[in-house]
Structures are given as structure tokens and as C-alpha cells.
Design a protein around this motif. Structure first.
Motif, PDB file in Angstrom:
ATOM      1  N   GLY B   1       1.018  -1.154  -0.094  1.00  0.00           N
ATOM      2  CA  GLY B   1       0.223  -0.493  -0.093  1.00  0.00           C
ATOM      3  C   GLY B   1       1.253   0.964   0.366  1.00  0.00           C
ATOM      4  N   ALA B   2      -0.276   2.575   0.025  1.00  0.00           N
ATOM      5  CA  ALA B   2       0.906   3.330   0.000  1.00  0.00           C
ATOM      6  C   ALA B   2       1.712   4.485   0.804  1.00  0.00           C
ATOM      7  CB  ALA B   2      -0.106   4.631  -1.388  1.00  0.00           C
ATOM      8  N   GLY B   3       0.813   3.769   1.881  1.00  0.00           N
ATOM      9  CA  GLY B   3       0.764   4.277   3.477  1.00  0.00           C
ATOM     10  C   GLY B   3       0.772   3.660   4.981  1.00  0.00           C
ATOM     11  N   VAL B   4       0.954   3.543   5.817  1.00  0.00           N
ATOM     12  CA  VAL B   4       1.255   3.357   6.806  1.00  0.00           C
ATOM     13  C   VAL B   4      -0.125   2.591   7.382  1.00  0.00           C
ATOM     14  CG1 VAL B   4       2.052   2.818   9.310  1.00  0.00           C
ATOM     15  CG2 VAL B   4       2.713   4.711   7.493  1.00  0.00           C
ATOM     16  N   SER B   5       0.053   1.126   7.274  1.00  0.00           N
ATOM     17  CA  SER B   5      -1.432   0.808   7.448  1.00  0.00           C
ATOM     18  C   SER B   5      -1.532  -0.287   9.158  1.00  0.00           C
ATOM     19  CB  SER B   5      -1.394  -0.124   6.713  1.00  0.00           C
ATOM     20  OG  SER B   5      -3.063  -0.833   6.977  1.00  0.00           O
ATOM     21  N   GLN B   6      -2.571   0.041   9.399  1.00  0.00           N
ATOM     22  CA  GLN B   6      -2.599  -0.587  11.053  1.00  0.00           C
ATOM     23  C   GLN B   6      -4.083  -0.925  11.315  1.00  0.00           C
ATOM     24  OE1 GLN B   6      -1.061   3.966  12.985  1.00  0.00           O
ATOM     25  NE2 GLN B   6      -1.481   1.395  14.974  1.00  0.00           N
ATOM     26  N   SER B   7      -4.183  -2.481  11.706  1.00  0.00           N
ATOM     27  CA  SER B   7      -5.048  -3.471  11.907  1.00  0.00           C
ATOM     28  C   SER B   7      -5.368  -4.061  13.554  1.00  0.00           C
ATOM     29  CB  SER B   7      -4.979  -3.821  11.062  1.00  0.00           C
ATOM     30  OG  SER B   7      -4.025  -5.442  10.974  1.00  0.00           O
ATOM     31  N   PRO B   8      -6.434  -3.659  13.681  1.00  0.00           N
ATOM     32  CA  PRO B   8      -7.637  -3.340  13.167  1.00  0.00           C
ATOM     33  C   PRO B   8      -8.015  -2.061  13.139  1.00  0.00           C
ATOM     34  CG  PRO B   8      -8.039  -4.256  15.257  1.00  0.00           C
ATOM     35  CD  PRO B   8      -6.705  -4.570  15.487  1.00  0.00           C
TER      36      PRO B   8
END
Lengths: 110, 114
Positions: B1-8
Motif C-alpha cells: 500500500g501507499a501508506g502506513v496501515s494499521q489493523s484493526p
């Protein structure tokens, strides 16, 4: 421990006026000072930074001033717009990690 | 992805349970940070990873908190035996290298302990 803090928790300005957000710091060893903007429900977004060997840096509609004598940092926003409404944090870099202050909430009145 | 991804993006858990929060940094970013942000407060530094160096854990509030990072990719923040005071937004950020002031933040994980 050493930290970065802000003078005012809230600031309200009229649209079109200039805004000045202030920050005091205590760590003389910091090599970078940074301003971040956080809109509601989002993560902080980088605005501008300044090295400790500079006293002024300009970006698009923003200017950061650094006064090392009194350990003071400010962010000036020219012609403030409704989209500038957010919480603004100053931060400094200490040994690689970024340490943030408490934040100032900027509210722009139309 | 293009950015920082956080889950949940949101997590509600019962007091005493363990939780794991995940962060996918921007590809190629060697530095990764975790912060905690309580409602209406600033960002409290938790832990910092830089490449293969030992992480800076100086901000972890207690031994219930731990974090790992696999190489220069995914990081997991684990909170054991959650308490109500752990309720906050947990933010992850990454930067290209340690010397860079600009860090890119994810949207955060809102943790609510009931």
C-alpha cells in the motif's frame, strides 16, 4: 524526562488572519524540531521541520521560528483557512525517536 | 500500500484479555515507531525500531507491553492482561531512515477496554 510542551491548549482565529502556535522545549541536545498537524480521527501529518542550527524556515504558508536562547519554537500560518483547523503538535528528535508535546487545537472561524 | 496501515481500526476487549495490534509500514522504511494517544492528549512514545538495531523500549509503560518487528516490515504491539487505563488510540509511524525528521503515521487502532 525532558519533554516538549506547548503554551496554549486552544487557539481561535478568524479566517484570513495569521496564526501563531508556540512551543517550549527543554532538551538542548535535540537536533531537529518538527511540527505535525492532526485532523480529527486521523494520524498526525508532517508539516515542516527545522534543524537546530537554523532559526527560521519557510514552507507553503507556514514559517517555523526557532529561538535556542529561550528554547522556544513557533509555527506561523499565513492567511489561515478553515482547512487548517486541527490539533498542532511540536516534536523534537531525541536519539532517533520523536518526542511530542501536548498539542494546540486551532479553530478557524469563518 | 501507499501508506502506513494499521489493523484493526477498532478493538473492544474485556479487561484482563491480551490484544495484538498490527502495523504495516511503508515499504523500504527502516524506522518504525509506536505511540499511544489518550483522548484529548498528546502522543506518548512507546517504542522505536531502527533497522536491525536493538529497539528503544524506553517508553513502554509496563512489562505488560511488548512489541516485535520482523526485519524491516510488519510490527506487532502486544498488550497483555489489558486494563481500562490502556484504552487509547495506538498510532504507528514509519520513516525512511533514522535521520529523517518526517514520519508517516497510520490511522491508528482505537482500543477500548471494558
Amino acid at each position: 524526562g525532558e519533554s516538549v510542551g506547548l503554551h496554549l491548549p486552544t487557539l481561535s482565529v478568524q479566517e484570513g488572519d495569521n496564526s501563531i502556535i508556540n512551543c517550549a522545549y527543554s532538551n538542548s541536545a535535540s537536533d531537529y524540531f518538527i511540527w505535525y498537524k492532526q485532523e480529527s480521527g486521523k494520524g498526525p501529518q508532517f508539516i515542516i521541520d527545522i534543524r537546530s542550527n537554523m532559526d527560521k524556515r519557510q514552507g507553503q504558508r507556514v514559517t517555523v521560528l526557532l529561538n535556542k536562547t529561550v528554547k522556544h519554537l513557533s509555527l506561523q500560518i499565513a492567511a489561515t483557512q478553515p482547512g487548517d483547523s486541527a490539533v498542532y503538535f511540536c516534536a523534537d528528535r531525541q536519539g532517533g525517536k520523536l518526542i511530542f508535546g501536548q498539542g494546540t487545537e486551532l479553530s478557524v472561524k469563518p | 500500500g501507499a501508506g502506513v496501515s494499521q489493523s484493526p481500526s477498532n478493538k473492544v476487549t474485556e479487561k484482563g484479555k491480551d490484544v495484538e495490534l498490527r502495523c504495516d509500514p511503508i515499504s523500504g522504511h527502516t524506522a518504525l515507531y509506536w505511540y499511544r494517544q489518550r483522548l484529548g492528549q498528546g502522543l506518548e512514545f512507546l517504542i522505536y525500531f531502527q533497522g536491525n538495531s536493538a529497539p528503544d523500549k524506553s517508553g513502554l509503560p509496563s512489562d505488560r507491553f511488548s512489541a516485535e518487528r520482523t526485519g524491516e516490515s510488519v510490527s506487532t504491539l502486544t498488550i497483555q492482561r489489558t486494563q481500562q487505563e490502556d484504552s487509547a488510540v495506538y498510532l504507528c509511524a514509519s520513516s525512511l531512515y533514522e535521520g529523517l525528521a518526517e514520519a508517516f503515521f497510520g490511522q491508528g487502532t482505537r482500543l477500548t477496554v471494558v
